[in-house]
Design an enzyme around this catalytic site. Structure first.
Site: not given
Ligand SMILES: NC(=O)c1ccc[n+]([C@@H]2O[C@H](COP(=O)([O-])OP(=O)(O)OC[C@H]3O[C@@H](n4cnc5c(N)ncnc54)[C@H](O)[C@@H]3O)[C@@H](O)[C@H]2O)c1
Length: 340
Positions: A125-126, A153, A157
């Site tokens: 993530t940024d 958080y 990361k």
């Molecule tokens: N949402 C954003 O805007 C954004 C931006 C940049 C990066 N990210 C990164 O992208 C990734 C996905 O983000 P998102 O928004 O889809 O998150 P989200 O919270 O919607 O989904 C996370 C998923 O991971 C699963 N999970 C959590 N803990 C777990 C574990 N211990 N073992 C197995 N599964 C597990 C959850 O059940 C869920 O399905 C993350 O790593 C986040 O840091 C998100």
């Protein structure tokens, strides 16, 4: 080609599964997800009969389970989306963030070293870069910007990113990392800004906005993020970090007002609430590297993306209402029991 996708029952992971299914119909896809509060099997239900898709309910911090899955599945590529992703929750309870986001990543890296993979891709993530001042619009995060985290958080990361680099350098594991800005689009859990505002506005409930809503985020449509990861898997260089962003900086308050406008709802639904502790002021990604080296560019304009997203939440009311009522948790038990 077989891709193991962790966190595929969440927002971006599920969109990535749909994207890969569409772009590479011959690939086998294995989703590994613990189904925490943030995962919904209803999102993946349409894929459950697909012979090239498998779902395994497992926790990425569980070494034995992960070892079993790697032994059975022998994936060529691993893409790690699994994470605790909500900053507010990390302020309330940091431990689970370190367990899943940091230790969970290390468990996956170890499994990749033992079994050998063509690529481990870490979805970062940024937020690992910290924040930027509001009055210096010329400043942006590049891949050389030092890591400087603000929340538990982002710290968890950043720790995972450092482990990925260490496994590349020490064990020659072919690792890539993408650091993306804020995503929006279908299947985002309704605790996050855009779906929260849409669902509350639809029920004529107050829309809580932190502080004065002046914090700036760089918004990218989720499918553009998926396309960037797909491109990195195809042509990215192991050991390299790629920033992913849409040059689309907006203040939170302007996003909320735009949503109200699209829905035809009044601005007096907005309620200003006490600001988040340590709230990052501005994120802005410079995506020059991924553009120049891999030819990736975002394809969805914010105006089209936000209209499409509002439309999606209107058309899929049952999906987010099942989350709000808690009914999705029974569906998680029922649908995952049938496949795991
Ligand atoms: N949402 C954003 O805007 C954004 C931006 C940049 C990066 N990210 C990164 O992208 C990734 C996905 O983000 P998102 O928004 O889809 O998150 P989200 O919270 O919607 O989904 C996370 C998923 O991971 C699963 N999970 C959590 N803990 C777990 C574990 N211990 N073992 C197995 N599964 C597990 C959850 O059940 C869920 O399905 C993350 O790593 C986040 O840091 C998100």
């Amino acid at each position: 080609m077989k891709i193991l996708i962790t966190g595929g029952a969440g927002f971006i992971g599920s969109n990535f599964i749909f994207y890969e299914r569409k772009m590479h119909p011959t690939y086998e896809l294995v989703c590994v997800d613990k189904l925490t509060y943030a995962g919904s099997m209803e999102t993946l239900e349409s894929l459950l009969g697909d012979s090239k898709f498998r779902f395994c309910r497992a926790d990425i911090t569980d070494r034995q389970e992960i070892e079993k899955i790697f032994t059975t599945e022998s994936p060529d590529v691993v893409v790690n989306f699994a994470a605790e992703s909500h900053v507010d929750r990390s302020i309330e309870n940091p431990s689970v963030f370190l367990e899943t986001n940091t230790i969970g990543t290390q468990v996956l890296l170890d499994a990749c070293c033992r079994h050998g993979v063509r690529r481990f891709h870490q979805v970062s993530t940024d937020e690992v870069y910290g924040d930027l001042p509001l009055d210096r619009p010329e400043l942006m995060f590049t891949e050389q910007t030092p890591l400087h985290t603000s929340s538990p958080y982002s710290a968890s990361k950043a720790a995972a990113d450092l482990l990925c680099n260490a496994y590349y350098r020490t064990y020659k594991l072919p690792v890539t990392i993408s650091r993306c800005s804020n995503n929006y689009g279908p299947y985002q859990f309704p605790e996050k800004l855009i779906p929260l505002m849409i669902s509350r506005a639809l029920k004529d409930q107050p829309l809580p906005v932190y502080g004065q809503g002046l914090n700036v985020r760089d918004w990218l449509y989720v499918e553009d993020h998926c396309a960037a990861i797909d491109r990195i898997l195809e042509a990215g260089e192991p050991g390299r970090v790629y920033n992913v962003g849409g040059h689309n900086e907006m203040r939170n308050i302007d996003i909320v007002k735009r949503i109200l406008e699209v829905l035809g709802k009044p601005e007096n639904l907005i309620t200003y609430v006490e600001d988040r502790k340590g709230h990052d002021r501005r994120y802005a990604i410079d995506p020059t590297r991924i553009h120049k080296e891999l030819g990736w560019l975002p394809s969805v304009r914010f105006e089209d993306g936000i209209r499409g997203t509002v439309r999606w939440y209107l058309d899929h009311r049952a999906w987010w209402e099942h989350i709000e009522s808690g009914a999705y948790q029974q569906m998680n038990e029922r649908l995952s029991a049938a496949v795991c």
